[in-house]
Write a protein that holds these residues in place. Structure first.
Motif, mmCIF file in Angstrom:
data_model
loop_
_atom_site.group_PDB
_atom_site.id
_atom_site.type_symbol
_atom_site.label_atom_id
_atom_site.label_comp_id
_atom_site.label_asym_id
_atom_site.label_seq_id
_atom_site.Cartn_x
_atom_site.Cartn_y
_atom_site.Cartn_z
ATOM 1 N N VAL A 1 0.866 -1.171 0.000
ATOM 2 C CA VAL A 1 0.000 0.000 0.000
ATOM 3 C C VAL A 1 0.907 1.227 0.000
ATOM 4 O O VAL A 1 1.773 1.351 0.863
ATOM 5 N N THR A 2 0.700 2.101 -0.972
ATOM 6 C CA THR A 2 1.598 3.229 -1.161
ATOM 7 C C THR A 2 0.817 4.522 -1.358
ATOM 8 O O THR A 2 -0.289 4.489 -1.888
ATOM 9 N N PRO A 3 1.367 5.668 -0.936
ATOM 10 C CA PRO A 3 0.632 6.933 -1.075
ATOM 11 C C PRO A 3 0.551 7.459 -2.506
ATOM 12 O O PRO A 3 -0.161 8.421 -2.763
ATOM 13 N N ILE A 4 1.276 6.859 -3.437
ATOM 14 C CA ILE A 4 1.088 7.174 -4.858
ATOM 15 C C ILE A 4 1.086 5.862 -5.619
ATOM 16 O O ILE A 4 2.071 5.127 -5.599
ATOM 17 N N TRP A 5 -0.021 5.558 -6.284
ATOM 18 C CA TRP A 5 -0.126 4.336 -7.063
ATOM 19 C C TRP A 5 -0.475 4.712 -8.497
ATOM 20 O O TRP A 5 -1.624 4.818 -8.880
ATOM 21 N N LEU A 6 0.559 4.958 -9.302
ATOM 22 C CA LEU A 6 0.381 5.435 -10.678
ATOM 23 C C LEU A 6 -0.401 4.472 -11.574
ATOM 24 O O LEU A 6 -1.121 4.932 -12.463
ATOM 25 N N PRO A 7 -0.316 3.156 -11.373
ATOM 26 C CA PRO A 7 -1.087 2.259 -12.242
ATOM 27 C C PRO A 7 -2.589 2.518 -12.235
ATOM 28 O O PRO A 7 -3.271 2.215 -13.215
ATOM 29 N N SER A 8 -3.136 3.088 -11.161
ATOM 30 C CA SER A 8 -4.580 3.356 -11.144
ATOM 31 C C SER A 8 -4.967 4.335 -12.251
ATOM 32 O O SER A 8 -6.021 4.199 -12.874
ATOM 33 N N GLY A 9 -4.127 5.318 -12.517
ATOM 34 C CA GLY A 9 -4.397 6.262 -13.601
ATOM 35 C C GLY A 9 -4.201 5.638 -14.960
ATOM 36 O O GLY A 9 -4.943 5.929 -15.913
ATOM 37 N N ILE A 10 -3.212 4.757 -15.068
ATOM 38 C CA ILE A 10 -2.971 4.065 -16.338
ATOM 39 C C ILE A 10 -4.149 3.150 -16.654
ATOM 40 O O ILE A 10 -4.609 3.090 -17.797
ATOM 41 N N PHE A 28 -6.795 -9.767 -13.070
ATOM 42 C CA PHE A 28 -5.684 -10.685 -12.855
ATOM 43 C C PHE A 28 -4.384 -9.952 -12.558
ATOM 44 O O PHE A 28 -3.582 -10.406 -11.736
ATOM 45 N N GLY A 29 -4.175 -8.813 -13.206
ATOM 46 C CA GLY A 29 -2.968 -8.030 -12.926
ATOM 47 C C GLY A 29 -2.925 -7.559 -11.485
ATOM 48 O O GLY A 29 -1.899 -7.680 -10.802
ATOM 49 N N ALA A 30 -4.058 -7.039 -11.002
ATOM 50 C CA ALA A 30 -4.117 -6.554 -9.614
ATOM 51 C C ALA A 30 -4.029 -7.716 -8.630
ATOM 52 O O ALA A 30 -3.311 -7.640 -7.626
ATOM 53 N N LEU A 52 -8.415 -15.057 -1.358
ATOM 54 C CA LEU A 52 -9.547 -14.164 -1.115
ATOM 55 C C LEU A 52 -9.093 -12.702 -1.172
ATOM 56 O O LEU A 52 -9.722 -11.871 -1.825
ATOM 57 N N ALA A 53 -7.994 -12.385 -0.483
ATOM 58 C CA ALA A 53 -7.474 -11.013 -0.471
ATOM 59 C C ALA A 53 -7.118 -10.566 -1.881
ATOM 60 O O ALA A 53 -7.457 -9.448 -2.303
ATOM 61 N N ALA A 54 -6.441 -11.429 -2.633
ATOM 62 C CA ALA A 54 -6.046 -11.089 -3.998
ATOM 63 C C ALA A 54 -7.266 -10.881 -4.887
ATOM 64 O O ALA A 54 -7.312 -9.936 -5.692
ATOM 65 N N SER A 55 -8.277 -11.742 -4.730
ATOM 66 C CA SER A 55 -9.500 -11.626 -5.533
ATOM 67 C C SER A 55 -10.264 -10.348 -5.208
ATOM 68 O O SER A 55 -10.804 -9.691 -6.105
ATOM 69 N N MET A 56 -10.305 -10.000 -3.931
ATOM 70 C CA MET A 56 -10.985 -8.759 -3.547
ATOM 71 C C MET A 56 -10.240 -7.551 -4.101
ATOM 72 O O MET A 56 -10.855 -6.581 -4.551
ATOM 73 N N ASN A 57 -8.922 -7.613 -4.093
ATOM 74 C CA ASN A 57 -8.137 -6.523 -4.654
ATOM 75 C C ASN A 57 -8.400 -6.379 -6.148
ATOM 76 O O ASN A 57 -8.614 -5.275 -6.651
ATOM 77 N N GLY A 58 -8.401 -7.494 -6.866
ATOM 78 C CA GLY A 58 -8.683 -7.466 -8.304
ATOM 79 C C GLY A 58 -10.081 -6.959 -8.606
ATOM 80 O O GLY A 58 -10.287 -6.161 -9.523
ATOM 81 N N THR A 59 -11.053 -7.404 -7.807
ATOM 82 C CA THR A 59 -12.438 -6.960 -7.989
ATOM 83 C C THR A 59 -12.566 -5.464 -7.726
ATOM 84 O O THR A 59 -13.220 -4.742 -8.482
ATOM 85 N N GLY A 60 -11.926 -4.981 -6.663
ATOM 86 C CA GLY A 60 -11.968 -3.552 -6.346
ATOM 87 C C GLY A 60 -11.364 -2.699 -7.437
ATOM 88 O O GLY A 60 -11.931 -1.662 -7.818
ATOM 89 N N ASP A 61 -10.230 -3.133 -7.993
ATOM 90 C CA ASP A 61 -9.604 -2.361 -9.072
ATOM 91 C C ASP A 61 -10.451 -2.372 -10.334
ATOM 92 O O ASP A 61 -10.535 -1.377 -11.050
ATOM 93 N N MET A 62 -11.095 -3.521 -10.615
ATOM 94 C CA MET A 62 -11.985 -3.594 -11.770
ATOM 95 C C MET A 62 -13.176 -2.651 -11.608
ATOM 96 O O MET A 62 -13.518 -1.893 -12.524
ATOM 97 N N LEU A 63 -13.817 -2.697 -10.446
ATOM 98 C CA LEU A 63 -14.982 -1.839 -10.199
ATOM 99 C C LEU A 63 -14.600 -0.361 -10.217
ATOM 100 O O LEU A 63 -15.364 0.478 -10.698
ATOM 101 N N ALA A 64 -13.417 -0.039 -9.700
ATOM 102 C CA ALA A 64 -12.941 1.343 -9.720
ATOM 103 C C ALA A 64 -12.839 1.847 -11.159
ATOM 104 O O ALA A 64 -13.267 2.966 -11.473
ATOM 105 N N ALA A 65 -12.287 1.018 -12.039
ATOM 106 C CA ALA A 65 -12.157 1.401 -13.444
ATOM 107 C C ALA A 65 -13.527 1.552 -14.100
ATOM 108 O O ALA A 65 -13.778 2.520 -14.835
ATOM 109 N N VAL A 66 -14.432 0.614 -13.813
ATOM 110 C CA VAL A 66 -15.774 0.660 -14.412
ATOM 111 C C VAL A 66 -16.506 1.925 -13.977
ATOM 112 O O VAL A 66 -17.076 2.641 -14.814
#
Length: 199
Positions: A1-10, A28-30, A52-66
């Motif tokens: 967990v980092t205070p700047i995560w540039l991949p979210s913008g990409i 899958f990347g997340a 479970l943690a990895a799947s929730m992270n991937g789901t959260g990143d997908m929903l954020a993009a959507v």
């Protein structure tokens, strides 16, 4: 967990440009990328919790993009991006705030459920995750959209490019500096930093 995560913008930029068909790649990347830091084969229970943690992270990143892409696309197409106040407001509300909020909820809850963070660390980790994703979207998405719109000529003025690079190097130096406490001083700077770049 980092205070700047540039991949979210990409991720926002790529999904905005190429569509939702790339969402499985985001998932899958997340999931794989983040689980790399904590996945353990210690026992079946630990493996299931880490999955479970990895799947929730991937789901959260997908929903954020959507969420970010869907609502911003309702207002503007990429060729007219940031040409009116409404598109900027939608970008801020849905891509910079709502999407990262969803990602942080899913990601941090996954870490908590899998015992990677304690309950009393939830708020700090959540805040850092939210700020990191928000700053990542705010820093990189407009940059990539501008580069795309201008066919890589948005920095034709060398002085603008120099100022941008100096500010980016300064941010990286501050992030890496042990002088700043990641959860307190630094996060306020990181909220202000993208505004400095935009100005």
């Amino acid at each position: 967990v980092t205070p700047i995560w540039l991949p979210s913008g990409i991720v926002f930029f790529v999904i905005y440009l190429y569509g939702y068909r790339l969402l499985p790649g985001v998932f899958f990347g997340a999931a794989i990328g983040n689980s790399w830091a904590y996945f353990s084969t210690e026992s079946l229970d630990v493996m299931l919790l880490d999955t479970l943690a990895a799947s929730m992270n991937g789901t959260g990143d997908m929903l954020a993009a959507v969420v970010g892409v869907y609502f911003v696309k309702k207002i503007t197409e990429i060729d007219a991006f940031f040409t009116n106040t409404k598109s900027v407001n939608y970008f801020i509300v849905f891509a910079v705030i709502a999407g990262p909020f969803i990602s942080a909820i899913f990601g941090v809850t996954g870490l908590w459920l899998s015992n990677h963070i304690a309950s009393n660390d939830y708020y700090n980790v959540f805040t850092t995750w939210l700020i990191g994703d928000s700053v990542g979207v705010l820093l990189t998405a407009p940059l990539f959209i501008s580069l795309y719109k201008e066919k890589l000529k948005c920095f034709s003025n060398k002085d603008d490019l120099k100022v941008f690079l100096v500010l980016m190097l300064l941010a990286v130096a501050i992030i890496l500096s042990p002088v700043f406490d990641t959860y307190n001083s630094l996060k306020y700077f990181l909220i202000i930093f993208p505004i400095i770049i935009i100005l």
